[in-house]
Motif scaffolding. Structure first.
Motif, PDB file in Angstrom:
ATOM      1  N   THR A 100     -26.164   1.825   6.348  1.00  0.00           N
ATOM      2  CA  THR A 100     -26.814   0.519   6.317  1.00  0.00           C
ATOM      3  C   THR A 100     -25.734  -0.550   6.177  1.00  0.00           C
ATOM      4  O   THR A 100     -24.923  -0.487   5.255  1.00  0.00           O
ATOM      5  CB  THR A 100     -27.788   0.401   5.141  1.00  0.00           C
ATOM      6  N   LEU A 101     -25.731  -1.503   7.078  1.00  0.00           N
ATOM      7  CA  LEU A 101     -24.781  -2.609   7.001  1.00  0.00           C
ATOM      8  C   LEU A 101     -25.471  -3.837   6.416  1.00  0.00           C
ATOM      9  O   LEU A 101     -26.590  -4.174   6.806  1.00  0.00           O
ATOM     10  CB  LEU A 101     -24.209  -2.932   8.385  1.00  0.00           C
ATOM     11  N   VAL A 102     -24.783  -4.496   5.487  1.00  0.00           N
ATOM     12  CA  VAL A 102     -25.362  -5.603   4.726  1.00  0.00           C
ATOM     13  C   VAL A 102     -24.375  -6.768   4.717  1.00  0.00           C
ATOM     14  O   VAL A 102     -23.177  -6.569   4.479  1.00  0.00           O
ATOM     15  CB  VAL A 102     -25.660  -5.178   3.268  1.00  0.00           C
ATOM     16  N   GLN A 103     -24.870  -7.975   4.955  1.00  0.00           N
ATOM     17  CA  GLN A 103     -24.019  -9.147   4.812  1.00  0.00           C
ATOM     18  C   GLN A 103     -24.063  -9.605   3.360  1.00  0.00           C
ATOM     19  O   GLN A 103     -25.144  -9.755   2.774  1.00  0.00           O
ATOM     20  CB  GLN A 103     -24.466 -10.284   5.722  1.00  0.00           C
ATOM     21  N   GLY A 104     -22.894  -9.806   2.761  1.00  0.00           N
ATOM     22  CA  GLY A 104     -22.857 -10.221   1.367  1.00  0.00           C
ATOM     23  C   GLY A 104     -21.451 -10.549   0.920  1.00  0.00           C
ATOM     24  O   GLY A 104     -20.474 -10.363   1.655  1.00  0.00           O
ATOM     25  N   ASP A 105     -21.345 -11.020  -0.304  1.00  0.00           N
ATOM     26  CA  ASP A 105     -20.092 -11.485  -0.884  1.00  0.00           C
ATOM     27  C   ASP A 105     -19.517 -10.397  -1.785  1.00  0.00           C
ATOM     28  O   ASP A 105     -20.168  -9.956  -2.732  1.00  0.00           O
ATOM     29  CB  ASP A 105     -20.359 -12.760  -1.690  1.00  0.00           C
ATOM     30  N   ALA A 106     -18.283  -9.989  -1.510  1.00  0.00           N
ATOM     31  CA  ALA A 106     -17.649  -8.947  -2.312  1.00  0.00           C
ATOM     32  C   ALA A 106     -17.421  -9.376  -3.755  1.00  0.00           C
ATOM     33  O   ALA A 106     -17.242  -8.524  -4.631  1.00  0.00           O
ATOM     34  CB  ALA A 106     -16.312  -8.551  -1.676  1.00  0.00           C
ATOM     35  N   MET A 107     -17.434 -10.656  -4.019  1.00  0.00           N
ATOM     36  CA  MET A 107     -17.234 -11.140  -5.381  1.00  0.00           C
ATOM     37  C   MET A 107     -18.546 -11.362  -6.129  1.00  0.00           C
ATOM     38  O   MET A 107     -18.536 -11.783  -7.293  1.00  0.00           O
ATOM     39  CB  MET A 107     -16.407 -12.424  -5.360  1.00  0.00           C
ATOM     40  N   ALA A 108     -19.652 -11.059  -5.477  1.00  0.00           N
ATOM     41  CA  ALA A 108     -20.966 -11.122  -6.126  1.00  0.00           C
ATOM     42  C   ALA A 108     -21.845 -10.103  -5.409  1.00  0.00           C
ATOM     43  O   ALA A 108     -22.781 -10.459  -4.682  1.00  0.00           O
ATOM     44  CB  ALA A 108     -21.562 -12.519  -6.048  1.00  0.00           C
ATOM     45  N   LEU A 109     -21.544  -8.842  -5.611  1.00  0.00           N
ATOM     46  CA  LEU A 109     -22.209  -7.775  -4.863  1.00  0.00           C
ATOM     47  C   LEU A 109     -23.708  -7.756  -5.163  1.00  0.00           C
ATOM     48  O   LEU A 109     -24.108  -7.755  -6.336  1.00  0.00           O
ATOM     49  CB  LEU A 109     -21.589  -6.426  -5.206  1.00  0.00           C
ATOM     50  N   PRO A 110     -24.546  -7.728  -4.129  1.00  0.00           N
ATOM     51  CA  PRO A 110     -26.002  -7.799  -4.325  1.00  0.00           C
ATOM     52  C   PRO A 110     -26.624  -6.437  -4.637  1.00  0.00           C
ATOM     53  O   PRO A 110     -27.586  -6.003  -3.989  1.00  0.00           O
ATOM     54  CB  PRO A 110     -26.480  -8.337  -2.973  1.00  0.00           C
ATOM     55  N   PHE A 111     -26.081  -5.759  -5.649  1.00  0.00           N
ATOM     56  CA  PHE A 111     -26.552  -4.428  -6.018  1.00  0.00           C
ATOM     57  C   PHE A 111     -26.627  -4.310  -7.530  1.00  0.00           C
ATOM     58  O   PHE A 111     -25.927  -5.030  -8.263  1.00  0.00           O
ATOM     59  CB  PHE A 111     -25.608  -3.343  -5.457  1.00  0.00           C
TER      60      PHE A 111
END
Length: 236
Positions: free
Chosen positions: A103-114
């Motif tokens: 699964t590919l997800v767009q997001g910020d590595a400095m605020a991981l949406p997990f």
């Protein structure tokens, strides 16, 4: 807008270089980046049914390699902030044998949406140096990693051999940006920036110390191509 310490809009930069990114990786590294990943994964442990995240996945090369290496019940998430890089990566995933595993997800590595402790393995390849604040990124990777889980960082580095270092500086400082101009439709400035992030990124020993300060344990380091790249392994 995500900006580097040099006030460069890195999201826009990677969106711009996305069409030539895979070709340029092969040219710049002479194809060795694939071999580096294979060597890195040979030393990794893949538990059954592992939840894996590849941070700054780009065009999903490492996500695909992780899917191939792990068992059929594992799942790989690839995260990147560049929608153009992810679009190319999604095309590669869709025609692969692992489309159900990735699964590919767009997001910020400095605020991981997990959630906290969501993953057994966290990887990042050639992406940590491009974060505006690498330490914040490492803290986020620590947060989403399960206790006992593995962190693996593959990154460009600086040779310390007095003979090799000037040649390395010549290649990355002068030759690589010209490759961007010749082979990537005139993108000299973009590849000059990528050289600067390599040159000014913390050395491999400093990164190891930062990992320990962040809370990681069992930090081990291996180097490739006379120190031009380094891999850091750590556990939570």
């Amino acid at each position: 807008m995500t900006r580097s310490p040099k006030n460069t809009d890195v999201q826009a930069l990677f969106n711009k270089i996305a069409p030539e990114y895979d070709k340029m990786n092969n040219i710049i590294s002479f194809g060795t980046h694939k071999l580096w990943r294979q060597k890195v994964m040979a030393r990794m442990t893949f538990p059954n049914g592992a939840d894996i995240i590849d941070v700054a996945t780009g065009t999903a090369d490492w996500a695909l390699a992780l899917a191939e290496k792990s068992d059929e019940t594992a799942h790989v998430t690839g995260l990147d902030f560049s929608e153009e890089m992810l679009a190319i990566g999604q095309d590669k995933v869709d025609i692969s044998d692992y489309s159900e595993k990735i699964t590919l997800v767009q997001g910020d590595a400095m605020a991981l949406p997990f959630d906290d402790a969501a993953f057994d393995i966290v990887t990042i390849g050639f992406g940590l140096r491009n974060l505006p604040d690498p330490v914040t990124g490492l803290k986020e990777m620590y947060r989403v990693l399960k206790p006992g889980g593995q962190l693996v960082i593959l990154e460009t580095s600086q040779p310390d051999n007095p003979i090799v270092k000037p040649l390395w500086q010549l290649y990355f400082g002068k030759i690589m940006p010209v490759f961007g101009k010749v082979f990537a439709k005139g993108k000299y400035t973009e590849y000059k920036y990528l050289d600067e992030t390599t040159e000014h990124f913390m050395d491999y020993m400093t990164l190891g110390q930062v990992l320990l300060k962040t809370g990681f344990k069992k930090v081990t380091i291996s180097r490739f191509n006379l120190g031009a790249a380094a891999v850091h392994y750590a556990t939570k």
